[in-house]
Structures are given as C-alpha cells and as structure tokens.
Design a protein around this motif. Structure first.
Motif, mmCIF file in Angstrom:
data_model
loop_
_atom_site.group_PDB
_atom_site.id
_atom_site.type_symbol
_atom_site.label_atom_id
_atom_site.label_comp_id
_atom_site.label_asym_id
_atom_site.label_seq_id
_atom_site.Cartn_x
_atom_site.Cartn_y
_atom_site.Cartn_z
ATOM 1 N N ALA A 11 -6.390 2.262 34.935
ATOM 2 C CA ALA A 11 -7.184 1.354 35.041
ATOM 3 C C ALA A 11 -7.964 1.351 33.618
ATOM 4 O O ALA A 11 -7.722 2.045 32.860
ATOM 5 N N ALA A 12 -9.033 0.015 33.569
ATOM 6 C CA ALA A 12 -9.562 0.083 32.305
ATOM 7 C C ALA A 12 -10.797 -0.604 32.507
ATOM 8 O O ALA A 12 -11.306 -0.848 33.908
ATOM 9 N N GLY A 13 -11.793 -0.828 31.565
ATOM 10 C CA GLY A 13 -13.007 -1.062 31.557
ATOM 11 C C GLY A 13 -13.889 -0.578 32.766
ATOM 12 O O GLY A 13 -14.057 0.423 32.748
ATOM 13 N N ARG A 14 -14.559 -1.632 33.635
ATOM 14 C CA ARG A 14 -15.236 -1.080 34.532
ATOM 15 C C ARG A 14 -14.989 -0.212 35.646
ATOM 16 O O ARG A 14 -15.345 0.736 36.172
ATOM 17 N N LYS A 15 -13.490 -0.530 35.961
ATOM 18 C CA LYS A 15 -12.908 0.459 36.881
ATOM 19 C C LYS A 15 -12.777 1.856 36.308
ATOM 20 O O LYS A 15 -12.861 2.744 37.045
ATOM 21 N N ARG A 20 -14.557 7.569 36.153
ATOM 22 C CA ARG A 20 -15.243 8.577 35.456
ATOM 23 C C ARG A 20 -16.261 8.955 36.338
ATOM 24 O O ARG A 20 -16.874 10.280 36.345
ATOM 25 N N GLY A 21 -17.315 8.148 36.846
ATOM 26 C CA GLY A 21 -18.529 8.632 37.940
ATOM 27 C C GLY A 21 -18.004 9.252 38.915
ATOM 28 O O GLY A 21 -18.461 10.138 39.287
ATOM 29 N N GLU A 22 -17.103 8.939 39.608
ATOM 30 C CA GLU A 22 -16.377 9.453 40.881
ATOM 31 C C GLU A 22 -15.888 11.032 40.384
ATOM 32 O O GLU A 22 -15.879 11.697 41.108
ATOM 33 N N ALA A 23 -15.343 11.170 39.269
ATOM 34 C CA ALA A 23 -14.694 12.432 38.746
ATOM 35 C C ALA A 23 -15.803 13.351 38.725
ATOM 36 O O ALA A 23 -15.724 14.445 39.129
ATOM 37 N N ASP A 61 -7.367 5.728 45.608
ATOM 38 C CA ASP A 61 -7.017 5.162 46.727
ATOM 39 C C ASP A 61 -7.863 4.078 47.529
ATOM 40 O O ASP A 61 -7.711 2.838 47.769
ATOM 41 N N SER A 62 -8.977 4.765 47.788
ATOM 42 C CA SER A 62 -10.193 3.766 48.308
ATOM 43 C C SER A 62 -10.673 2.794 47.389
ATOM 44 O O SER A 62 -11.213 1.698 47.826
ATOM 45 N N PHE A 63 -10.639 3.036 46.203
ATOM 46 C CA PHE A 63 -10.923 1.831 45.111
ATOM 47 C C PHE A 63 -9.951 0.936 44.949
ATOM 48 O O PHE A 63 -10.005 -0.122 44.264
ATOM 49 N N GLY A 64 -8.481 1.201 45.467
ATOM 50 C CA GLY A 64 -7.567 0.467 45.305
ATOM 51 C C GLY A 64 -6.942 0.473 43.709
ATOM 52 O O GLY A 64 -6.367 -0.475 43.248
ATOM 53 N N ILE A 65 -7.032 1.631 43.158
ATOM 54 C CA ILE A 65 -6.697 2.089 41.745
ATOM 55 C C ILE A 65 -5.525 2.974 41.658
ATOM 56 O O ILE A 65 -5.373 4.003 42.361
ATOM 57 N N THR A 66 -4.368 2.487 40.988
ATOM 58 C CA THR A 66 -3.092 2.987 40.808
ATOM 59 C C THR A 66 -3.395 4.521 40.283
ATOM 60 O O THR A 66 -3.856 4.681 39.292
#
Length: 72
Positions: A11-15, A20-23, A61-66
């Motif tokens: 992921a990059a940028g806003r994702k 980071r916030g989720e972690a 997974d819920s954000f659709g990020i690999t």
C-alpha cells in the motif's frame, strides 16, 4: 523482544496512513507494541503478538489491501 509477528503490506499514500492508524488501534486494544519499517517490496508491519498480527491482517482484508507473511 523474543519474536516478531510481521506482515508485508502493499500500500502507499493514504492507504498506508490508514493502515498505520489501524495498526495503532489493534496494538492499543491488545496493550502491545507495534512498528513498521520499509521492506524490499511494500511496508513491514510487526506486532508483539500473533493475535494482533492476525487482527491487522483481517483489517487489511476488509480494506481490500494486499498483505503477506513477513519474515521475523
């Protein structure tokens, strides 16, 4: 720290900021530490506990990020 529990996230940028916030949220809920670092490809997110890592993987997974397992 005896063992790291890590995931490599693509992921990059806003994702990446979102992750980071989720972690941070996952770590605070678990009362454990976490950190991120650059990986050869992507960003490595590490947690002090396997359960926190698994919860973070579910969020990815819920954000659709690999994400994939990272080396300890």
């Amino acid at each position: 720290m005896a063992k790291e529990h890590c995931l490599i996230v693509l992921a990059a940028g806003r994702k990446l900021d979102l992750l980071r916030g989720e972690a941070s949220r996952v770590a605070v809920a678990s009362k454990l530490g976490w950190w991120s670092d650059r990986a050869e490809v992507g960003t490595k997110f590490c947690f002090e506990d396997a359960t926190a890592k698994d919860n973070f993987a579910l969020a990815c997974d819920s954000f659709g990020i690999t994400c994939r397992e990272g080396s300890s």
